[in-house]
Design a protein around this motif. Structure first.
Motif, PDB file in Angstrom:
ATOM      1  N   PRO A  63       0.795  -1.000   0.059  1.00  0.00           N
ATOM      2  CA  PRO A  63       0.119  -0.246  -0.099  1.00  0.00           C
ATOM      3  C   PRO A  63       0.635   1.304  -0.068  1.00  0.00           C
ATOM      4  CG  PRO A  63      -0.137  -0.910   2.072  1.00  0.00           C
ATOM      5  CD  PRO A  63       0.708  -2.005   1.167  1.00  0.00           C
ATOM      6  N   GLU A  64       0.189   2.474  -0.660  1.00  0.00           N
ATOM      7  CA  GLU A  64       1.156   3.446  -0.632  1.00  0.00           C
ATOM      8  C   GLU A  64       0.685   4.313   0.816  1.00  0.00           C
ATOM      9  OE1 GLU A  64       1.549   7.351  -3.408  1.00  0.00           O
ATOM     10  OE2 GLU A  64      -0.167   5.796  -4.140  1.00  0.00           O
ATOM     11  N   PHE A  65      -0.500   4.145   1.266  1.00  0.00           N
ATOM     12  CA  PHE A  65      -0.787   4.808   2.597  1.00  0.00           C
ATOM     13  C   PHE A  65      -1.267   3.657   3.554  1.00  0.00           C
ATOM     14  CE2 PHE A  65      -1.653   7.620  -0.887  1.00  0.00           C
ATOM     15  CZ  PHE A  65      -1.035   8.808  -0.438  1.00  0.00           C
ATOM     16  N   ALA A  66      -0.682   3.960   4.588  1.00  0.00           N
ATOM     17  CA  ALA A  66      -1.342   2.941   5.913  1.00  0.00           C
ATOM     18  C   ALA A  66      -2.858   2.850   6.064  1.00  0.00           C
ATOM     19  CB  ALA A  66      -0.739   3.694   7.221  1.00  0.00           C
ATOM     20  N   SER A  67      -3.583   3.789   5.777  1.00  0.00           N
ATOM     21  CA  SER A  67      -5.040   3.389   5.801  1.00  0.00           C
ATOM     22  C   SER A  67      -5.563   2.495   4.765  1.00  0.00           C
ATOM     23  CB  SER A  67      -5.942   5.047   5.636  1.00  0.00           C
ATOM     24  OG  SER A  67      -5.364   5.326   4.054  1.00  0.00           O
ATOM     25  N   ASP A  68      -4.747   2.116   3.758  1.00  0.00           N
ATOM     26  CA  ASP A  68      -5.066   0.910   2.958  1.00  0.00           C
ATOM     27  C   ASP A  68      -5.141   0.059   3.678  1.00  0.00           C
ATOM     28  OD1 ASP A  68      -5.618   2.563   0.658  1.00  0.00           O
ATOM     29  OD2 ASP A  68      -3.419   2.601  -0.001  1.00  0.00           O
ATOM     30  N   VAL A  69      -4.350  -0.457   4.668  1.00  0.00           N
ATOM     31  CA  VAL A  69      -4.329  -1.698   5.456  1.00  0.00           C
ATOM     32  C   VAL A  69      -5.215  -1.635   6.626  1.00  0.00           C
ATOM     33  CG1 VAL A  69      -2.753  -3.190   6.948  1.00  0.00           C
ATOM     34  CG2 VAL A  69      -1.836  -1.915   4.621  1.00  0.00           C
ATOM     35  N   ASP A  70      -5.033  -0.501   7.350  1.00  0.00           N
ATOM     36  CA  ASP A  70      -5.839  -0.495   8.600  1.00  0.00           C
ATOM     37  C   ASP A  70      -6.641   1.069   8.522  1.00  0.00           C
ATOM     38  OD1 ASP A  70      -6.885   0.005  11.248  1.00  0.00           O
ATOM     39  OD2 ASP A  70      -4.980  -0.788  12.156  1.00  0.00           O
ATOM     40  N   GLU A  71      -7.990   1.197   8.522  1.00  0.00           N
ATOM     41  CA  GLU A  71      -8.439   2.352   8.482  1.00  0.00           C
ATOM     42  C   GLU A  71      -8.584   3.413   9.696  1.00  0.00           C
ATOM     43  OE1 GLU A  71     -12.853   1.476   7.548  1.00  0.00           O
ATOM     44  OE2 GLU A  71     -12.194   0.663   5.590  1.00  0.00           O
ATOM     45  N   ALA A  72      -7.810   2.868  10.870  1.00  0.00           N
ATOM     46  CA  ALA A  72      -7.464   3.609  11.842  1.00  0.00           C
ATOM     47  C   ALA A  72      -6.506   4.740  11.842  1.00  0.00           C
ATOM     48  CB  ALA A  72      -7.184   2.861  12.974  1.00  0.00           C
ATOM     49  N   TYR A  73      -5.748   4.266  10.691  1.00  0.00           N
ATOM     50  CA  TYR A  73      -4.532   5.172  10.344  1.00  0.00           C
ATOM     51  C   TYR A  73      -5.148   6.551   9.492  1.00  0.00           C
ATOM     52  CZ  TYR A  73      -0.959   2.001  11.792  1.00  0.00           C
ATOM     53  OH  TYR A  73      -0.235   1.341  12.779  1.00  0.00           O
ATOM     54  N   PRO A  74      -4.547   7.761   9.685  1.00  0.00           N
ATOM     55  CA  PRO A  74      -4.970   8.833   8.722  1.00  0.00           C
ATOM     56  C   PRO A  74      -4.799   8.466   7.358  1.00  0.00           C
ATOM     57  CG  PRO A  74      -3.350   9.525  10.563  1.00  0.00           C
ATOM     58  CD  PRO A  74      -3.388   7.826  10.451  1.00  0.00           C
ATOM     59  N   PRO A  75      -5.780   9.177   6.658  1.00  0.00           N
ATOM     60  CA  PRO A  75      -5.748   8.503   5.258  1.00  0.00           C
ATOM     61  C   PRO A  75      -4.654   9.201   4.197  1.00  0.00           C
ATOM     62  CG  PRO A  75      -7.569  10.152   5.483  1.00  0.00           C
ATOM     63  CD  PRO A  75      -6.771   9.753   6.826  1.00  0.00           C
TER      64      PRO A  75
END
Length: 184
Positions: A63-75
């Motif tokens: 993923p490019e962004f952490a929110s792609d793995v866990d929605e708890a992270y900022p987008p």
């Protein structure tokens, strides 16, 4: 053949395995993160057999962004890279954990030469790793990918992750081939 040439040949074989065993060619569509085989859609690793050559491929879209793995992270929290630290197998009956080496397997990563370590994968890119060897034990195993994610929050932060949604079945052929003799 002298020892130097034997060592050089062995190094070339390992290097060939590291970059020649899997192709980065899985179609993940337009998602931001993905793995294959993906148990959620019924994919599994190829079954293995004790004492027989084994080879299969794990594809990953980092993923490019952490929110792609866990929605708890900022987008907009970027993932710099992932590093495949080590892989273990857990017997699903006894819950005993084994190293890949104990089980007769090895992992060879392909990151297209994007970094000096072939098991270091950049965010937003697709890569693969081949799992291969000659299995030494039978069972139904949970494959555990121990990964270190590097995200950037003012500075790069290490986040250890374990992905354990993969199953690997290794059979043991207990039926012996009959011995045929020619009686004259």
């Amino acid at each position: 053949m002298n020892k130097f040439y034997s060592l050089l040949l062995a190094m070339l074989v390992v290097a060939g395995n590291a970059f020649g065993q899997c192709d980065i060619d899985y179609d993940f569509g337009d998602v931001g993160f993905g793995v294959s085989p993906d148990a959620a859609i019924g994919e599994t690793f190829v079954n293995g057999e004790v004492g027989q050559d084994y080879w299969d491929v794990l594809h990953i879209l980092v993923p490019e962004f952490a929110s792609d793995v866990d929605e708890a992270y900022p987008p907009t929290l970027p993932i710099d890279s992932l590093y495949l630290d080590f892989v273990t197998l857990t017997d699903t009956v006894t819950w005993q954990e084994y190293s890949l080496e104990e089980s007769g397997f090895e992992v060879f990563c392909n990151n297209n030469g994007d970094s000096g370590n072939p098991c270091s994968f950049h965010g937003g890119e697709q890569y693969c790793a081949s799992i291969q060897g000659v299995p030494t034990m039978s069972g139904v195993f949970q494959l555990n990918l121990n990964v270190i994610g590097y995200i950037t929050i003012f500075e790069t932060v290490e986040v250890p992750l374990v992905f354990s949604t993969f199953i690997l079945n290794v059979h043991c052929n207990l039926i012996e081939e009959p011995v045929v003799t020619n009686a004259d």
